[in-house]
Design an enzyme around this catalytic site. Structure first.
Site, PDB file in Angstrom:
ATOM      1  N   GLY A  85       1.620 -87.565  12.742  1.00 55.02           N
ATOM      2  CA  GLY A  85       2.486 -88.235  11.778  1.00 55.02           C
ATOM      3  C   GLY A  85       2.507 -89.735  12.021  1.00 55.02           C
ATOM      4  O   GLY A  85       1.597 -90.465  11.625  1.00 55.02           O
ATOM      5  N   GLY A  86       3.528 -90.202  12.719  1.00 58.28           N
ATOM      6  CA  GLY A  86       3.744 -91.640  12.919  1.00 58.28           C
ATOM      7  C   GLY A  86       2.511 -92.408  13.384  1.00 58.28           C
ATOM      8  O   GLY A  86       2.186 -93.470  12.829  1.00 58.28           O
TER       9      GLY A  86
ATOM     10  N   GLY B 185       8.425 -86.495  15.392  1.00 61.56           N
ATOM     11  CA  GLY B 185       9.061 -87.803  15.276  1.00 61.56           C
ATOM     12  C   GLY B 185      10.075 -88.115  16.352  1.00 61.56           C
ATOM     13  O   GLY B 185      10.853 -89.064  16.224  1.00 61.56           O
TER      14      GLY B 185
ATOM     15  N   ASN C 133      -0.965 -87.146   8.767  1.00 61.97           N
ATOM     16  CA  ASN C 133       0.014 -86.878   7.717  1.00 61.97           C
ATOM     17  C   ASN C 133       0.824 -88.159   7.527  1.00 61.97           C
ATOM     18  O   ASN C 133       1.675 -88.483   8.342  1.00 61.97           O
ATOM     19  CB  ASN C 133       0.909 -85.711   8.153  1.00 61.97           C
ATOM     20  CG  ASN C 133       2.033 -85.439   7.173  1.00 61.97           C
ATOM     21  OD1 ASN C 133       2.093 -86.044   6.106  1.00 61.97           O
ATOM     22  ND2 ASN C 133       2.916 -84.517   7.530  1.00 61.97           N
ATOM     23  N   TRP C 134       0.507 -88.865   6.451  1.00 61.67           N
ATOM     24  CA  TRP C 134       1.155 -90.169   6.242  1.00 61.67           C
ATOM     25  C   TRP C 134       2.606 -90.014   5.770  1.00 61.67           C
ATOM     26  O   TRP C 134       3.335 -90.995   5.684  1.00 61.67           O
ATOM     27  CB  TRP C 134       0.370 -90.990   5.214  1.00 61.67           C
ATOM     28  CG  TRP C 134      -0.987 -91.447   5.691  1.00 61.67           C
ATOM     29  CD1 TRP C 134      -1.594 -91.132   6.880  1.00 61.67           C
ATOM     30  CD2 TRP C 134      -1.902 -92.307   4.988  1.00 61.67           C
ATOM     31  NE1 TRP C 134      -2.824 -91.734   6.957  1.00 61.67           N
ATOM     32  CE2 TRP C 134      -3.043 -92.472   5.807  1.00 61.67           C
ATOM     33  CE3 TRP C 134      -1.880 -92.956   3.748  1.00 61.67           C
ATOM     34  CZ2 TRP C 134      -4.139 -93.248   5.432  1.00 61.67           C
ATOM     35  CZ3 TRP C 134      -2.967 -93.736   3.360  1.00 61.67           C
ATOM     36  CH2 TRP C 134      -4.080 -93.880   4.211  1.00 61.67           C
ATOM     37  N   LYS C 135       2.988 -88.801   5.407  1.00 58.64           N
ATOM     38  CA  LYS C 135       4.345 -88.540   4.886  1.00 58.64           C
ATOM     39  C   LYS C 135       4.655 -89.517   3.744  1.00 58.64           C
ATOM     40  O   LYS C 135       3.741 -89.881   2.999  1.00 58.64           O
ATOM     41  CB  LYS C 135       5.366 -88.593   6.032  1.00 58.64           C
ATOM     42  CG  LYS C 135       4.956 -87.623   7.164  1.00 58.64           C
ATOM     43  CD  LYS C 135       6.017 -87.364   8.188  1.00 58.64           C
ATOM     44  CE  LYS C 135       5.481 -86.389   9.239  1.00 58.64           C
ATOM     45  NZ  LYS C 135       6.465 -86.043  10.265  1.00 58.64           N
TER      46      LYS C 135
ATOM     47  N   SER D 158       4.684 -85.652  17.757  1.00 59.05           N
ATOM     48  CA  SER D 158       4.676 -86.779  18.708  1.00 59.05           C
ATOM     49  C   SER D 158       3.356 -86.938  19.448  1.00 59.05           C
ATOM     50  O   SER D 158       3.335 -87.325  20.618  1.00 59.05           O
ATOM     51  CB  SER D 158       5.836 -86.650  19.698  1.00 59.05           C
ATOM     52  OG  SER D 158       7.077 -86.745  19.018  1.00 59.05           O
TER      53      SER D 158
ATOM     54  N   GLU E  26       3.531 -77.001  14.961  1.00 51.60           N
ATOM     55  CA  GLU E  26       4.365 -78.197  15.042  1.00 51.60           C
ATOM     56  C   GLU E  26       5.789 -77.783  15.380  1.00 51.60           C
ATOM     57  O   GLU E  26       6.565 -77.443  14.471  1.00 51.60           O
ATOM     58  CB  GLU E  26       4.367 -78.950  13.706  1.00 51.60           C
ATOM     59  CG  GLU E  26       3.013 -79.466  13.278  1.00 51.60           C
ATOM     60  CD  GLU E  26       3.130 -80.675  12.367  1.00 51.60           C
ATOM     61  OE1 GLU E  26       2.487 -81.684  12.656  1.00 51.60           O
ATOM     62  OE2 GLU E  26       3.904 -80.630  11.383  1.00 51.60           O
TER      63      GLU E  26
ATOM     64  N   HIS F 297       4.990 -77.532   5.853  1.00 48.14           N
ATOM     65  CA  HIS F 297       5.477 -78.471   6.868  1.00 48.14           C
ATOM     66  C   HIS F 297       6.979 -78.265   7.056  1.00 48.14           C
ATOM     67  O   HIS F 297       7.692 -77.974   6.086  1.00 48.14           O
ATOM     68  CB  HIS F 297       5.177 -79.901   6.421  1.00 48.14           C
ATOM     69  CG  HIS F 297       5.391 -80.892   7.519  1.00 48.14           C
ATOM     70  ND1 HIS F 297       6.640 -81.327   7.874  1.00 48.14           N
ATOM     71  CD2 HIS F 297       4.529 -81.487   8.367  1.00 48.14           C
ATOM     72  CE1 HIS F 297       6.526 -82.169   8.891  1.00 48.14           C
ATOM     73  NE2 HIS F 297       5.258 -82.279   9.211  1.00 48.14           N
TER      74      HIS F 297
HETATM   75  P1  13P Z   1       4.908 -87.202  14.388  1.00 46.34           P
HETATM   76  O1  13P Z   1       3.487 -87.325  14.889  1.00 46.34           O
HETATM   77  O2  13P Z   1       5.444 -88.452  13.796  1.00 46.34           O
HETATM   78  O3  13P Z   1       5.787 -86.569  15.416  1.00 46.34           O
HETATM   79  O4  13P Z   1       4.861 -86.167  13.145  1.00 46.34           O
HETATM   80  C1  13P Z   1       4.185 -84.978  13.290  1.00 46.34           C
HETATM   81  C2  13P Z   1       4.069 -84.329  11.973  1.00 46.34           C
HETATM   82  O5  13P Z   1       5.057 -83.936  11.379  1.00 46.34           O
HETATM   83  C3  13P Z   1       2.732 -84.203  11.377  1.00 46.34           C
HETATM   84  O6  13P Z   1       2.734 -83.350  10.288  1.00 46.34           O
END
Ligand code: 13P
Length: 249
Positions: A231-232, A171, A12-14, A210, A165, A95
């Protein structure tokens, strides 16, 4: 892992990356991974470009949200059919950042999921408790309520995916214990099988929050964890591929 399920590592590149960065990251992932399917979910504006770059590769492309309506007077929104049209095959829905920042509740997620299924997209529904809810012993009931309220009939047979999640793990660099992740995934599996029958035994249940190369091996080994929503770490090709490599053979 659940026997018989090919794991999925989803990124998920956000709201990150310009066109050049999106293309560079996508190119670096083009060869896919050995033991897992890969999915990347760029911001709306990059989906067309990234999907074109991924044509002929084993990497799928998805979106991070869609509107519940097919078309119409919805300024700033994007429909599931539009996403399908530009090459997306999946869409993340519900999300926690959408639930928090845009006030999306289970009913909204349900409507969006129905729209995604109608358009032929595979929905990935996100659920998860806040830290206060976990500390009050409410994590299971919160997640069960989200599942009950946001998953429509037809979801399981269409290959719908659920991502657990925990809001407090997103994050933050913090994750639940392996025991807590396994327990929640088992709870989710039971709830889905109870409602939808044996077909839900092969529904992919992803863990997100994370996930990094350093914790992926132990998380991916847990029962009923069929992949990750990242995510990150999905913004760094080597890290994302390292997470995919952590999946057991
Ligand atoms: P992180 O991996 O940055 O914690 O984010 C998780 C997320 O929200 C994936 O949708």
């Amino acid at each position: 892992m659940t026997p018989g399920i090919r794991p999925l590592i989803a990124g998920n590149w956000k709201m990150n990356g310009n066109q050049r960065e999106a293309a560079r990251l996508a190119e670096a992932l083009r060869d896919g991974a050995e033991n897992a399917d890969l999915l990347i979910c760029p911001p709306f504006v990059h989906i067309h470009q990234v999907a074109a770059l991924m044509l002929g590769s084993r990497v799928a492309v998805g979106a991070q949200d869609c509107h519940a309506a097919h078309h119409g007077a919805h300024t700033g929104d994007v429909s599931a059919a539009m996403l399908r049209d530009v090459g997306a095959t999946h869409v993340i829905l519900g999300h926690s950042e959408r639930r928090t920042n845009h006030g999306e509740n289970d009913a909204a997620v349900l409507a969006k999921t129905e729209a995604a299924l109608t358009a032929g997209l595979i929905p990935i529904i996100c659920v998860g408790e806040t830290e206060a809810e976990r500390l009050s012993g409410l994590a299971d009931s919160v997640v069960e309520k989200q599942l009950a309220g946001s998953i429509p009939y037809g979801f399981i047979t269409a290959g719908g995916i659920v991502a657990y999640e925990p809001v407090w793990a997103i994050g933050t660099g913090r994750t639940p214990t392996e025991r807590d992740i396994a327990a929640m995934h088992s709870t989710m599996r039971s709830a889905l099988v109870e409602r939808f029958g044996p077909a839900a035994r092969t529904t992919r249940l992803l863990y997100g929050g994370s996930v990094k190369p350093s914790n992926a091996v132990s998380i991916m080994a847990l029962a009923d964890v069929d992949g990750a929503l990242v995510g990150g770490a999905s913004l760094v090709a080597e890290d994302f591929l390292a997470i995919a490599k952590a999946v057991p053979e």
